[in-house]
Write a protein that holds these residues in place. Structure first.
Motif, PDB file in Angstrom:
ATOM      1  N   ALA A   1       0.837  -1.207   0.000  1.00 22.36           N
ATOM      2  CA  ALA A   1       0.000   0.000   0.000  1.00 22.36           C
ATOM      3  C   ALA A   1       0.870   1.253   0.000  1.00 22.36           C
ATOM      4  O   ALA A   1       1.958   1.268   0.593  1.00 22.36           O
ATOM      5  CB  ALA A   1      -0.917  -0.004   1.221  1.00 22.36           C
ATOM      6  N   PRO A   2       0.432   2.330  -0.658  1.00 23.18           N
ATOM      7  CA  PRO A   2       1.164   3.607  -0.609  1.00 23.18           C
ATOM      8  C   PRO A   2       1.281   4.086   0.838  1.00 23.18           C
ATOM      9  O   PRO A   2       0.404   3.807   1.674  1.00 23.18           O
ATOM     10  CB  PRO A   2       0.296   4.551  -1.450  1.00 23.18           C
ATOM     11  CG  PRO A   2      -0.478   3.650  -2.352  1.00 23.18           C
ATOM     12  CD  PRO A   2      -0.746   2.409  -1.561  1.00 23.18           C
ATOM     13  N   PRO A   3       2.321   4.818   1.177  1.00 18.71           N
ATOM     14  CA  PRO A   3       2.599   5.164   2.589  1.00 18.71           C
ATOM     15  C   PRO A   3       1.537   6.016   3.262  1.00 18.71           C
ATOM     16  O   PRO A   3       1.324   5.889   4.463  1.00 18.71           O
ATOM     17  CB  PRO A   3       3.946   5.904   2.510  1.00 18.71           C
ATOM     18  CG  PRO A   3       4.097   6.311   1.075  1.00 18.71           C
ATOM     19  CD  PRO A   3       3.371   5.294   0.269  1.00 18.71           C
ATOM     20  N   ASN A   4       0.870   6.904   2.529  1.00 21.81           N
ATOM     21  CA  ASN A   4      -0.046   7.858   3.178  1.00 21.81           C
ATOM     22  C   ASN A   4      -1.513   7.433   3.106  1.00 21.81           C
ATOM     23  O   ASN A   4      -2.409   8.238   3.357  1.00 21.81           O
ATOM     24  CB  ASN A   4       0.107   9.236   2.531  1.00 21.81           C
ATOM     25  CG  ASN A   4       1.507   9.795   2.702  1.00 21.81           C
ATOM     26  OD1 ASN A   4       2.132   9.584   3.740  1.00 21.81           O
ATOM     27  ND2 ASN A   4       1.993  10.504   1.694  1.00 21.81           N
ATOM     28  N   ILE A   5      -1.791   6.185   2.748  1.00 24.97           N
ATOM     29  CA  ILE A   5      -3.164   5.708   2.599  1.00 24.97           C
ATOM     30  C   ILE A   5      -3.545   4.861   3.807  1.00 24.97           C
ATOM     31  O   ILE A   5      -2.799   3.970   4.230  1.00 24.97           O
ATOM     32  CB  ILE A   5      -3.299   4.879   1.301  1.00 24.97           C
ATOM     33  CG1 ILE A   5      -3.123   5.786   0.087  1.00 24.97           C
ATOM     34  CG2 ILE A   5      -4.645   4.188   1.216  1.00 24.97           C
ATOM     35  CD1 ILE A   5      -4.142   6.886  -0.042  1.00 24.97           C
ATOM     36  N   THR A   6      -4.727   5.154   4.379  1.00 28.85           N
ATOM     37  CA  THR A   6      -5.206   4.389   5.533  1.00 28.85           C
ATOM     38  C   THR A   6      -5.619   2.984   5.094  1.00 28.85           C
ATOM     39  O   THR A   6      -5.949   2.749   3.922  1.00 28.85           O
ATOM     40  CB  THR A   6      -6.405   5.086   6.182  1.00 28.85           C
ATOM     41  OG1 THR A   6      -7.490   5.125   5.246  1.00 28.85           O
ATOM     42  CG2 THR A   6      -6.047   6.503   6.601  1.00 28.85           C
ATOM     43  N   PHE A   7      -5.628   2.068   6.079  1.00 27.39           N
ATOM     44  CA  PHE A   7      -6.027   0.691   5.770  1.00 27.39           C
ATOM     45  C   PHE A   7      -7.477   0.630   5.300  1.00 27.39           C
ATOM     46  O   PHE A   7      -7.822  -0.170   4.416  1.00 27.39           O
ATOM     47  CB  PHE A   7      -5.831  -0.211   6.994  1.00 27.39           C
ATOM     48  CG  PHE A   7      -6.345  -1.605   6.781  1.00 27.39           C
ATOM     49  CD1 PHE A   7      -5.637  -2.504   5.994  1.00 27.39           C
ATOM     50  CD2 PHE A   7      -7.559  -2.006   7.339  1.00 27.39           C
ATOM     51  CE1 PHE A   7      -6.129  -3.787   5.779  1.00 27.39           C
ATOM     52  CE2 PHE A   7      -8.050  -3.280   7.123  1.00 27.39           C
ATOM     53  CZ  PHE A   7      -7.327  -4.185   6.348  1.00 27.39           C
ATOM     54  N   LEU A   8      -8.350   1.468   5.894  1.00 34.95           N
ATOM     55  CA  LEU A   8      -9.761   1.451   5.515  1.00 34.95           C
ATOM     56  C   LEU A   8      -9.919   1.767   4.025  1.00 34.95           C
ATOM     57  O   LEU A   8     -10.613   1.045   3.294  1.00 34.95           O
ATOM     58  CB  LEU A   8     -10.542   2.470   6.356  1.00 34.95           C
ATOM     59  CG  LEU A   8     -12.033   2.591   6.023  1.00 34.95           C
ATOM     60  CD1 LEU A   8     -12.757   1.274   6.280  1.00 34.95           C
ATOM     61  CD2 LEU A   8     -12.670   3.722   6.837  1.00 34.95           C
TER      62      LEU A   8
END
Length: 719
Positions: free
Chosen positions: A192-199
Motif C-alpha cells: 500500500a502507498p505510505p499515506n493511505i489508511t487501511f480502511l
C-alpha cells in the motif's frame, strides 16, 4: 451625352497613366528581385562548402519539431490506434474479445516491453511530460464512454428480474468484496502507498475484486448467441445491477479518500446523494419530456446534439467538483436519459465511434505505461500476484455460481453465469486508474490488478467452452431446414423467396433460419438491437405470407466467415443460401468469404447474385454437361413452387445425348430448349440457375451481364 463621353475619356487616360506608373515601379522591383536572387545564389554557393552540416541542421530542426506538443500527441494517437487495431484483430483471430487485444496492446506499448527493448525510442514517443495531455484526452473519451454505458443499462429489466438477478448480483459483489478486504490485511504493509489508511486501501481492493465489465460481458453474450436465452438475460441483468452497485460503492470510497477525514467524507457523500436525488426526480422527468420531442433523426438537429452532449460533460463536472469522480457523473447522466430506443441509439451512434476508436485506445496506452511488470520481479511479488488472481477468480466465480444455484438455476447455467460475471475487462481498468490517480494503489499493486483483469477476461471464453463440454449431452439434431445468411435485409427477402420454393410439395413444417451478422463486435447493445430489428422485420412479414416458420440468429461479429461456418456446422441444415457480388478488385462472385464457406462446408449451397430480384416468372437452367442435368429436378421443383416457367439453355448440344428418362421429363413438362453458345439468350430470364462447377470452368459465361431485376443462382446440389 457629351458629358458622358468626356467622363469616359478622362477615366481612360487616368487608368492608362496609372498603368504606366505601375509598370515603371515593377521594373524597379524586378531589378531589386534580380539583385536579391543573385545575393541568395551566392549565399547558397557559399553554404555548399559543407552540405553535411546543412543536412544535420535540417534534421535537428525536424527532430525538435516532433517534440512539440501537438506533433508528438498526433504521433502518439496514430501509433496507439494502429497498435490496438492490430493486436485487437490478433485477439479476435485467437477467439478472444477485441478488448483483450486492446489491453494487451497498451501493456506492450508501455515500459514492460517497448520501453524495455527500445528505451530511447520509448522516451521519445512517450516522454513523461506528454503523459498529462494523453491522460486528459483519454479522460474525455472515458466520460463519453461511461455515458453510453449508462444509457445501455435498462432499469426496467432490473425491476422485472429483481428477485433472482439482484440476489445473484449482490452475492457476486459481497463475496469478492470481503475476500478483497481480507487480502488487504496481508499486503497492506508491503504494497500500500505510505499515506493511505487501511480502511481506504481495503475498501478499494474489495471494489477492485467485485467489478464486472458490463460492456465486454454484453459483447460476449451477443457473440455466443445468448442474448435471447434465459442465461444471457440473467447475465446482462446481473452485470447491470453489479455495475450500478459497484459504482455507488466506488463513489463512497473516493469520497473517503479525497475528503481526508470521516466528517468531510460524510459531507461529500451527502452532496452526492442530493445530486443523485436531483438527477432522479428533476432531471430525469425533464429528459423524458425531451425524449418525446427528439424521436427521429430529422428532429435531431445539431443544436439538440450539442445540448445532449453537454449533459454528460456538465454532470461529470458536478460530480468531480463534489469530490466523487467525473466518470460517475457521466455514468449517472446516461442512466437518466430518456428510455426512448431511437433517441439512445442516435446518441450512441454520435458518441460511440469516436470514443471507442480514438479515445479508448489512448486510455489503454496510458494504462500500459502505468503497468510495469518488471516491478513484480522484486521479492515475492509474483506470489502476491498469484494470491490476488486466486482471490479474484474464487470470489467472483464462486459467489455468482453459488447464488445462481441457490436461485433455482441448473449447475450448467450457474457455472456459466459465474464465468460470465468473472469478466472484468475495461471497467476494471477504469476503476484501477481512478485508484492510481487518487493515490490508493501503488505501482506494484496497480500492475498486479491490471494483469488480473487481463487474465480473468481472457479465461471467460475457454471456461464457457469447458463447461459446455463437461455438460454436453448427446441429443438428436434439430429438424432439417434452410439457413440464410445475408448482410442487407433486401438480400434476405430475395433469399427467403427462393427458400420458399425449395421445400418439397406437401411439406407442413417449413423451417428457415435467417442469420445476420454485424461485422463489428464493438457496437453498443442499443445499436445491436436496432440492427437486429431492422434486419428481420421485413423477413417476418414475408415469412407469414409464405407460411414459413422463421427462426432468427443475430450477433455482432469480428469474423463473419468463421461465425457463419460455426452456424452451418452446429445445425442440421440441408441447404445454405447466401448472396454473392463482384468485389471492388475482381469480377469473381465467389471470391473471399464465399469461397471459404464453400470449401469448408459440405452442405447443399446456393449463391444468389442479383442487385434486387423482380418478378420470378421465367427460370433458365444452364446445361453445359451431363452433371448439370442433376439440377433439372431441383430447378423444376423450385420453378413450380414459385410459379415460374422453366427453360433449358443447351450451348453445347447435350440434349440429344441425354437419357430417355430426362428427354421424357423435358417433353412432359414442356420445357423450352434454348440453343446457341451466346449467353445473351439468357437475357429474358428472371433467374438463371447454374452449377457451381460449370461456373468455375466455363469462363466465357462470366462476361454476360444480368438484366435489371434478374438474378444468377449458383448451386451446389448433392441431392
Amino acid at each position: 451625352m457629351k458629358r458622358n463621353a468626356v467622363f469616359y475619356i478622362t477615366l481612360l487616360l487616368l487608368s492608362f497613366g496609372a498603368f504606366i506608373l505601375v509598370a515603371k515601379q515593377g521594373k524597379f522591383l524586378e531589378a531589386d528581385k534580380i539583385d536579391s536572387a543573385t545575393v541568395a545564389a551566392q549565399t547558397a554557393v557559399e553554404n555548399l562548402d559543407d552540405p553535411i552540416e546543412t543536412w544535420k541542421k535540417a534534421g535537428s530542426k525536424l527532430w525538435k519539431g516532433f517534440h512539440e506538443p501537438l506533433p508528438l500527441l498526433l504521433l502518439q494517437i496514430a501509433v496507439v490506434i494502429i497498435a490496438t487495431r492490430i493486436v485487437g484483430k490478433l485477439a479476435v483471430f485467437a477467439r478472444q474479445p477485441f478488448v483483450i487485444g486492446e489491453i494487451l496492446a497498451g501493456i506492450l506499448l508501455g515500459p514492460s516491453l517497448f520501453g524495455l527493448l527500445f528505451p530511447e525510442q520509448y522516451q521519445f514517443l512517450f516522454p513523461k511530460a506528454s503523459l498529462s495531455s494523453l491522460q486528459l484526452l483519454s479522460q474525455i473519451g472515458l466520460v463519453f464512454f461511461m455515458f453510453v454505458v449508462g444509457m445501455e443499462l435498462d432499469l426496467k429489466v432490473l425491476r422485472n428480474q429483481a428477485d433472482s438477478a439482484i440476489l445473484i448480483s449482490h452475492a457476486s459483489i459481497l463475496l469478492p468484496f470481503l475476500l478483497g478486504a481480507i487480502l488487504a490485511l496481508s499486503i497492506y504493509e508491503t504494497l500500500a502507498p505510505p499515506n493511505i489508511t487501511f480502511l481506504s486501501f481495503s475498501l478499494f481492493m474489495g471494489i477492485g475484486m467485485s467489478i464486472t465489465a458490463f460492456p465486454v460481458l454484453a459483447r460476449i453474450v451477443q457473440e455466443r448467441g445468448l442474448t435471447k436465452t434465459k442465461l444471457g438475460g440473467l447475465a446482462l441483468t446481473c452485470a447491470a445491477s453489479d455495475d450500478l452497485t459497484a459504482w455507488c460503492l466506488l463513489a463512497v470510497v473516493i469520497a473517503l479518500v479525497q475528503a481526508g477525514g470521516l466528517l468531510p467524507a460524510l459531507l461529500t457523500i451527502i452532496l452526492a446523494l442530493v445530486y443523485v436525488l436531483f438527477m432522479w426526480k428533476v432531471v430525469q422527468p425533464a429528459m423524458h419530456r425531451a425524449g418525446r420531442i427528439f424521436t427521429n433523426r430529422e428532429a435531431f438537429t445539431k443544436m439538440a446534439v450539442a445540448l445532449f452532449l453537454l449533459f454528460p460533460i456538465a454532470s461529470a463536472w458536478i460530480t468531480e467538483s463534489i469530490g466523487i469522480h467525473a466518470l460517475f457523473g457521466a455514468f449517472l447522466a446516461g442512466v437518466v436519459m430518456p428510455d426512448k430506443p431511437k433517441l439512445r441509439t442516435l446518441l450512441a451512434e454520435k458518441v460511440e465511434d469516436v470514443s471507442t476508436a480514438v479515445f479508448l485506445p489512448l486510455f489503454f496506452a496510458l494504462t500500459g505505461i502505468r503497468t510495469q511488470i518488471g516491478l513484480l520481479n522484486q521479492g515475492n511479488l509474483w506470489w502476491d500476484f498469484a494470491l490476488v488472481l486466486f482471490v479474484a477468480i474464487a470470489g467472483k466465480f464462486a459467489g455468482s455460481s453459488i447464488a445462481a444455484k441457490a436461485s433455482g438455476n441448473s449447475w450448467k447455467d450457474s457455472l456459466s453465469l459465474g464465468a460470465l460475471m468473472n469478466t472484468r475487462g475495461l471497467m476494471e481498468l477504469i476503476v484501477l486508474n481512478i485508484g492510481y490517480d487518487i493515490g490508493v494503489l501503488s505501482s506494484q499493486i496497480f500492475s498486479m490488478m491490471v494483469l488480473m483483469a487481463l487474465v480473468t477476461t481472457y479465461m471467460t471464453g475457454p471456461t464457457l467452452n469447458l463447461i459446455e463440454r463437461v455438460f454436453a449431452v448427446r441429443k438428436d439434431l434439430k429438424e432439417e431446414g434452410i439457413l440464410l445468411a445475408f448482410a442487407l435485409h433486401s438480400r434476405g427477402i430475395d433469399l427467403l423467396r427462393l427458400a420458399s420454393g425449395l421445400f418439397p410439395n406437401g411439406t407442413k413444417n417449413k423451417a428457415v433460419t435467417a442469420l445476420h451478422l454485424t461485422p463489428d463486435s464493438w457496437i453498443s447493445g442499443k445499436t445491436a438491437q436496432k440492427y437486429e430489428k431492422t434486419s428481420f422485420e421485413p423477413l417476418f412479414k414475408l415469412s407469414k405470407e409464405l407460411g414459413i416458420k422463421l427462426n432468427t440468429l443475430y450477433k455482432p461479429s469480428d469474423n463473419v466467415t468463421r461465425d457463419i461456418l460455426k452456424t452451418i456446422q452446429s445445425g442440421n441444415y440441408n441447404v445454405f443460401l447466401t448472396g454473392g457480388a463482384r468485389s471492388l478488385f475482381s469480377d469473381d462472385v465467389l471470391g473471399g468469404k464465399i469461397r471459404t464457406l464453400l470449401s469448408e462446408s459440405e452442405t447443399n449451397a446456393g449463391i444468389l447474385v442479383a442487385e434486387k430480384l423482380g418478378e420470378l416468372k421465367r427460370f433458365t437452367l444452364a446445361v453445359y454437361s451431363d452433371r448439370d442435368m442433376r439440377l433439372l429436378n431441383f430447378t423444376l421443383s423450385l420453378a413450380k413452387n414459385i410459379g415460374a416457367k422453366l427453360s433449358l439453355w443447351d450451348p453445347k448440344g447435350r440434349v440429344p445425348h441425354l437419357s430417355q428418362k430426362d428427354r421424357n421429363l423435358l417433353k412432359k413438362e414442356k420445357i423450352t430448349i434454348l440453343k446457341g453458345e451466346n449467353p445473351q439468350v439468357l437475357s429474358e430470364a428472371d433467374l438463371i440457375v447454374c452449377g457451381l462447377e460449370t461456373w468455375e470452368e466455363e469462363t466465357e459465361f462470366r462476361n454476360w451481364e444480368l438484366a435489371d431485376g434478374s438474378g444468377l443462382f449458383l448451386v451446389r446440389y448433392k441431392g
